[in-house]
Design an enzyme around this catalytic site. Structure first.
Site, PDB file in Angstrom:
ATOM      1  N   HIS A   1       3.324  -5.012   3.718  1.00  0.00           N
ATOM      2  CA  HIS A   1       3.553  -5.503   5.018  1.00  0.00           C
ATOM      3  C   HIS A   1       3.091  -7.099   4.937  1.00  0.00           C
ATOM      4  O   HIS A   1       2.253  -7.565   4.177  1.00  0.00           O
ATOM      5  CB  HIS A   1       2.654  -4.962   6.022  1.00  0.00           C
ATOM      6  CG  HIS A   1       2.900  -3.428   6.325  1.00  0.00           C
ATOM      7  ND1 HIS A   1       3.752  -2.965   6.974  1.00  0.00           N
ATOM      8  CD2 HIS A   1       2.559  -2.550   5.722  1.00  0.00           C
ATOM      9  CE1 HIS A   1       3.859  -1.631   6.938  1.00  0.00           C
ATOM     10  NE2 HIS A   1       2.811  -1.543   6.206  1.00  0.00           N
TER      11      HIS A   1
ATOM     12  N   GLU B   1       0.093  -5.103  11.537  1.00  0.00           N
ATOM     13  CA  GLU B   1       0.903  -4.622  10.457  1.00  0.00           C
ATOM     14  C   GLU B   1       2.450  -5.026  10.511  1.00  0.00           C
ATOM     15  O   GLU B   1       3.025  -5.412   9.594  1.00  0.00           O
ATOM     16  CB  GLU B   1       0.732  -3.296  10.233  1.00  0.00           C
ATOM     17  CG  GLU B   1       1.330  -2.550   9.033  1.00  0.00           C
ATOM     18  CD  GLU B   1       0.916  -1.033   8.862  1.00  0.00           C
ATOM     19  OE1 GLU B   1      -0.123  -0.643   8.824  1.00  0.00           O
ATOM     20  OE2 GLU B   1       1.882  -0.282   9.274  1.00  0.00           O
TER      21      GLU B   1
ATOM     22  N   HIS C   1       5.031   0.422  -0.429  1.00  0.00           N
ATOM     23  CA  HIS C   1       5.594  -0.559   0.577  1.00  0.00           C
ATOM     24  C   HIS C   1       4.688  -1.707   0.807  1.00  0.00           C
ATOM     25  O   HIS C   1       3.404  -1.628   0.379  1.00  0.00           O
ATOM     26  CB  HIS C   1       6.369   0.021   1.774  1.00  0.00           C
ATOM     27  CG  HIS C   1       5.280   0.511   2.510  1.00  0.00           C
ATOM     28  ND1 HIS C   1       4.388   1.702   2.475  1.00  0.00           N
ATOM     29  CD2 HIS C   1       5.000   0.012   3.876  1.00  0.00           C
ATOM     30  CE1 HIS C   1       3.755   1.854   3.408  1.00  0.00           C
ATOM     31  NE2 HIS C   1       3.801   0.779   4.035  1.00  0.00           N
TER      32      HIS C   1
ATOM     33  N   HIS D   1       0.754  -1.113   0.065  1.00  0.00           N
ATOM     34  CA  HIS D   1       0.043  -0.042  -0.011  1.00  0.00           C
ATOM     35  C   HIS D   1       0.731   1.316   0.094  1.00  0.00           C
ATOM     36  O   HIS D   1       2.128   1.364   0.245  1.00  0.00           O
ATOM     37  CB  HIS D   1      -1.179   0.038   1.029  1.00  0.00           C
ATOM     38  CG  HIS D   1      -0.537   0.197   2.524  1.00  0.00           C
ATOM     39  ND1 HIS D   1      -0.956   0.734   3.665  1.00  0.00           N
ATOM     40  CD2 HIS D   1       0.958  -0.088   3.151  1.00  0.00           C
ATOM     41  CE1 HIS D   1      -0.090   0.928   4.460  1.00  0.00           C
ATOM     42  NE2 HIS D   1       0.962   0.436   4.362  1.00  0.00           N
TER      43      HIS D   1
ATOM     44  N   HIS E   1      -0.986 -10.345  -1.934  1.00  0.00           N
ATOM     45  CA  HIS E   1      -0.176  -9.919  -2.779  1.00  0.00           C
ATOM     46  C   HIS E   1      -0.718  -8.805  -3.661  1.00  0.00           C
ATOM     47  O   HIS E   1      -0.454  -8.836  -5.044  1.00  0.00           O
ATOM     48  CB  HIS E   1       0.482 -11.297  -3.648  1.00  0.00           C
ATOM     49  CG  HIS E   1       1.543 -11.830  -2.801  1.00  0.00           C
ATOM     50  ND1 HIS E   1       1.265 -12.840  -1.965  1.00  0.00           N
ATOM     51  CD2 HIS E   1       2.979 -11.609  -2.924  1.00  0.00           C
ATOM     52  CE1 HIS E   1       2.322 -13.376  -1.221  1.00  0.00           C
ATOM     53  NE2 HIS E   1       3.310 -12.758  -2.011  1.00  0.00           N
TER      54      HIS E   1
ATOM     55  N   CYS F   1       5.584   5.941   4.898  1.00  0.00           N
ATOM     56  CA  CYS F   1       4.446   5.080   4.321  1.00  0.00           C
ATOM     57  C   CYS F   1       3.703   5.703   3.449  1.00  0.00           C
ATOM     58  O   CYS F   1       2.799   5.329   2.519  1.00  0.00           O
ATOM     59  CB  CYS F   1       3.406   5.039   5.343  1.00  0.00           C
ATOM     60  SG  CYS F   1       3.982   3.756   6.604  1.00  0.00           S
TER      61      CYS F   1
END
Length: 149
Positions: free
Chosen positions: A31, A136, A29, A16, A75, A25
């Site tokens: 998680h 997260e 990137h 995201h 994914h 953020c």
């Protein structure tokens, strides 16, 4: 019969970016999310039911969460469709990437609300969604509780 809570955990990888954010953020990137889903209900007491003693079959809960959350989000990269990130999203889709365009900024807080709404709609009337915990990172998570909403 007493109400019992049961929890099933799920893992998925999602990317995201937070448009307009003033920290790291803002960059695309990902998680390794961990989602804990807790439901509450009374165990089945009908002795002719093959699921005797269960609140809900873990397999049935798994099917709901996989279809509503894990399979779509695993994914994938999530962008807020109401930002200029939509241009990046369209370009990535053209190149074969799995993209989700959300009506919200894809923070853990907003994602957990989205997941709660999706899961609640699929649960049998006798089962209530109690809570969700969306981890997260190892040290950061968002929680949703039905009692708070």
């Amino acid at each position: 019969m007493e109400n019992i809570r049961i929890t099933k955990q799920f893992n998925f990888e999602t990317g995201h970016a937070l448009y307009g954010y003033d920290g790291k953020c803002k960059n695309v990137h990902g998680h390794s999310y961990k989602l804990s889903v807790t439901v509450i209900g009374k165990p089945i007491t009908d002795t002719s039911n093959v699921k005797l003693g269960m609140v809900i079959d873990f397999g049935d809960l798994k099917k709901i969460v996989k279809e509503e959350v894990v399979d779509p989000f695993d994914h994938a990269t999530v962008f807020n469709k109401n930002t200029p990130h939509i241009e990046l999203a369209r370009e990535l889709e053209k190149r074969g990437h799995k993209i989700i365009l959300a009506d919200y900024q894809p923070t853990s807080e907003n994602m957990v609300v989205d997941f709660a709404n999706k899961i609640q709609k699929r649960l049998p009337d006798t089962i209530k969604l109690h809570s969700l915990k969306l981890r997260e990172t190892e040290t950061a998570y968002a929680e949703w509780y039905a009692a708070d909403n």
